[in-house]
Write an enzyme that holds these catalytic residues in place. Structure first.
Site, PDB file in Angstrom:
ATOM      1  N   SER A 135      -9.182  31.472 -43.077  1.00 17.82           N
ATOM      2  CA  SER A 135      -9.356  30.384 -42.112  1.00 17.82           C
ATOM      3  C   SER A 135      -9.790  30.841 -40.730  1.00 17.82           C
ATOM      4  O   SER A 135      -9.928  30.026 -39.820  1.00 17.82           O
ATOM      5  CB  SER A 135      -8.037  29.615 -41.993  1.00 17.82           C
ATOM      6  OG  SER A 135      -6.965  30.504 -41.733  1.00 17.82           O
ATOM      7  N   GLU A 136     -10.027  32.132 -40.553  1.00 15.89           N
ATOM      8  CA  GLU A 136     -10.241  32.680 -39.217  1.00 15.89           C
ATOM      9  C   GLU A 136     -11.408  32.062 -38.466  1.00 15.89           C
ATOM     10  O   GLU A 136     -11.347  31.881 -37.240  1.00 15.89           O
ATOM     11  CB  GLU A 136     -10.426  34.207 -39.308  1.00 15.89           C
ATOM     12  CG  GLU A 136      -9.161  34.984 -39.617  1.00 15.89           C
ATOM     13  CD  GLU A 136      -8.784  35.009 -41.091  1.00 15.89           C
ATOM     14  OE1 GLU A 136      -7.806  35.684 -41.445  1.00 15.89           O
ATOM     15  OE2 GLU A 136      -9.463  34.336 -41.902  1.00 15.89           O
ATOM     16  N   ALA A 137     -12.498  31.719 -39.174  1.00 13.00           N
ATOM     17  CA  ALA A 137     -13.682  31.198 -38.484  1.00 13.00           C
ATOM     18  C   ALA A 137     -13.390  29.897 -37.745  1.00 13.00           C
ATOM     19  O   ALA A 137     -14.063  29.570 -36.765  1.00 13.00           O
ATOM     20  CB  ALA A 137     -14.828  30.995 -39.476  1.00 13.00           C
ATOM     21  N   ARG A 138     -12.376  29.168 -38.186  1.00 12.67           N
ATOM     22  CA  ARG A 138     -12.009  27.939 -37.480  1.00 12.67           C
ATOM     23  C   ARG A 138     -11.477  28.212 -36.072  1.00 12.67           C
ATOM     24  O   ARG A 138     -11.455  27.329 -35.225  1.00 12.67           O
ATOM     25  CB  ARG A 138     -10.962  27.170 -38.274  1.00 12.67           C
ATOM     26  CG  ARG A 138     -11.516  26.551 -39.553  1.00 12.67           C
ATOM     27  CD  ARG A 138     -10.536  25.584 -40.160  1.00 12.67           C
ATOM     28  NE  ARG A 138     -11.096  24.940 -41.341  1.00 12.67           N
ATOM     29  CZ  ARG A 138     -10.487  24.003 -42.033  1.00 12.67           C
ATOM     30  NH1 ARG A 138      -9.277  23.594 -41.655  1.00 12.67           N
ATOM     31  NH2 ARG A 138     -11.049  23.466 -43.093  1.00 12.67           N
ATOM     32  N   PHE A 139     -11.027  29.442 -35.857  1.00 10.32           N
ATOM     33  CA  PHE A 139     -10.516  29.830 -34.545  1.00 10.32           C
ATOM     34  C   PHE A 139     -11.527  30.675 -33.776  1.00 10.32           C
ATOM     35  O   PHE A 139     -11.204  31.241 -32.732  1.00 10.32           O
ATOM     36  CB  PHE A 139      -9.206  30.608 -34.703  1.00 10.32           C
ATOM     37  CG  PHE A 139      -8.139  29.846 -35.426  1.00 10.32           C
ATOM     38  CD1 PHE A 139      -7.332  28.940 -34.753  1.00 10.32           C
ATOM     39  CD2 PHE A 139      -7.951  30.009 -36.788  1.00 10.32           C
ATOM     40  CE1 PHE A 139      -6.343  28.219 -35.423  1.00 10.32           C
ATOM     41  CE2 PHE A 139      -6.973  29.294 -37.466  1.00 10.32           C
ATOM     42  CZ  PHE A 139      -6.169  28.397 -36.784  1.00 10.32           C
TER      43      PHE A 139
END
Length: 262
Positions: A135-139
């Site tokens: 989920s890192e790309a959301r941050f």
């Protein structure tokens, strides 16, 4: 050792590391990372432990990074973030490099670094209610430290999708792409883990370590004369070990090998 964020449960030759922060869905911070590293070192050196299971107390395996830890990281310098990331990377290397089989026991959410923890284990079994995400790309960041383990599990094609889309996917998809070995009804998760543990305990521990080392040495290499020679050397060396002699002797004598009694 005593731990603040973990609970180590021992049953015979099996040790389960329980991440024990259910109030924050076993999200990890500096303390949990340090304690996971220490627990892996402790169990790796314990000759009475044959199999290590990694699980999370409560409803979720691990929701990834703790929000307060992320907030501190966002306010830190690049050098401070580098030191932090190096500690996380070292813990994952220790988990992945354990000299005995490791199994991730996954229920509920396994997000971000939680997906990374599952991928760093040798094997993973998920309840059918489990969900995963890099989920890192959301941050606005990337799943860099967990990437070697996730890539090893799902390959570059799936990684190109999920590293960029940050989509959440279920246990069936996780099995389809290779992130987990099996997806079972939630009520059967422990039964499935126990079945795999018993299969592992029936095999020679030194042979299992040699198998892990074999995969590391051969993966990604072409099938050529050098690889053929290396595999020949490895099996010849293994056949002359005391463990191999015991394995063959036990088979011909129709009795369990000695390691099944430990």
């Amino acid at each position: 050792m005593s731990y603040e964020t973990l609970d180590i449960e021992r049953k015979g030759a099996v040790a389960t590391i329980w991440m024990d922060r259910p109030e924050v869905f076993n999200a990890f911070d500096e303390r949990l990372i340090a304690e996971l590293d220490a627990a892996c070192a402790e169990l790796d050196g314990d000759t009475g432990v044959r199999v290590v299971v990694l699980g999370g107390r409560g409803r979720h395996f691990s929701a990834g990074a703790d929000l307060n830890w992320m907030r501190r990281a966002a306010a830190s310098t690049e050098q401070e973030n580098l030191a932090d990331s190096r500690r996380f990377a070292a813990m994952l290397r220790r988990l992945a490099g354990l000299s005995k089989p490791t199994i991730a026991r996954v229920q509920g959410a396994a997000l971000g670094g939680g997906t990374g923890l599952a991928a760093a284990c040798d094997m993973a079994i998920a309840a059918d209610d489990a969900s995963f995400s890099t989920s890192e790309a959301r941050f606005g960041i990337i799943p860099a430290v967990i990437s070697p383990y996730v890539l090893r599990a799902i390959g570059p094609r799936h990684a190109l999708r999920y590293f960029q889309s940050a989509e959440r996917f279920d246990a069936a998809e996780a099995k389809s792409i290779g992130l987990v070995n099996d997806a079972v009804p939630a009520g059967q998760l422990d039964t499935a883990i126990d079945r795999l543990v018993q299969a592992l305990l029936a095999c020679g521990p030194q042979a299992q370590l040699a198998a892990k080392q074999l995969i590391s040495a051969i993966d990604g290499r072409g099938i050529d004369e050098a690889v053929g020679e290396e595999t020949a050397i490895r099996i010849a060396r293994q056949r002359t070990t005391d463990e191999a002699r015991e394995g063959f002797t036990a088979f011909f004598e129709k009795r369990p090998p000695a390691w099944m009694a430990t």
